[in-house]
Design a protein around this motif. Structure first.
Motif: not given
Length: 203
Positions: A179-198
């Motif tokens: 995904y590279a659409g709207p809302g993806s700017d400035g967000l970084v991977s949490s480094g494998g946090d299995s609990s989910g990004g949100d």
């Protein structure tokens, strides 16, 4: 024996070219004249008959009558009925769910805000059951929702797919690693946090 007095009928003429009392020899060529008139009459009758049929029926075809110079009529080609094109349309009444299938924190919420800005109702945002989804997709369960799904697809830049995998909402947007659409700017991977990004922002 008594002798009868001779009269004009008892003297034969010197020339005997006459035949009978009123007939003479037939003139030459008379038979051809009769034949020509008969042929002309036949041609006129045939032409009149063909003209009448052509006017009444309007269906006489002369194709192929004169040999090599003619062409046979081809069978009519059926034109396929074009498939109606669905025009993308935003449906403010549609229910929308956005699921984050990556390990990027806050991605579902950010995409949800972009969805609202594009004219949709406030979506439900949550983490997907997996965080390694590769391909982002807009799912719709009802074929009648295709126009709305196509509109969402164009806005987010992801494909739309008819599927019964997510029957709870009109549209379900699953965000994947591509995904590279709207809302993806400035967000970084949490480094494998299995609990989910949100997990910190959804609720």
């Amino acid at each position: 024996m008594a002798q009868h007095t001779l009269d004009s009928f008892d003297h034969l003429p010197a020339s005997t070219s006459r035949v009978g009392a009123h007939r003479g020899p037939k003139p030459r060529g008379r038979g051809w004249i009769v034949f020509a008139w008969a042929a002309l009459a036949t041609a006129l009758l045939v032409g009149a008959g063909v003209t009448y049929l052509a006017v009444v029926n309007n269906s006489i075809q002369f194709d192929g009558v004169f040999g090599a110079g003619s062409t046979s009529s081809a069978a009519p080609v059926e034109t396929p009925t074009p498939t109606p094109t669905v025009t993308p349309a935003v449906d403010p009444a549609a229910t929308v769910t956005v699921l984050n299938g990556t390990d990027v924190a806050g991605l579902a919420s950010a995409v949800g805000e972009a969805v609202v800005a594009n004219g949709w109702a406030q979506p439900t945002v949550a983490n997907a059951s997996e965080t390694d989804v590769a391909t982002s997709t807009v799912y719709y369960a009802d074929p009648a929702s295709e126009a709305a799904a196509l509109a969402m697809s164009e806005q987010l830049g992801v494909p739309a797919t008819l599927s019964s995998a997510f029957p709870g909402a009109t549209l379900t947007v699953v965000i994947g690693a591509d995904y590279a659409g709207p809302g993806s700017d400035g967000l970084v991977s949490s480094g494998g946090d299995s609990s989910g990004g949100d997990s910190d922002t959804v609720g």
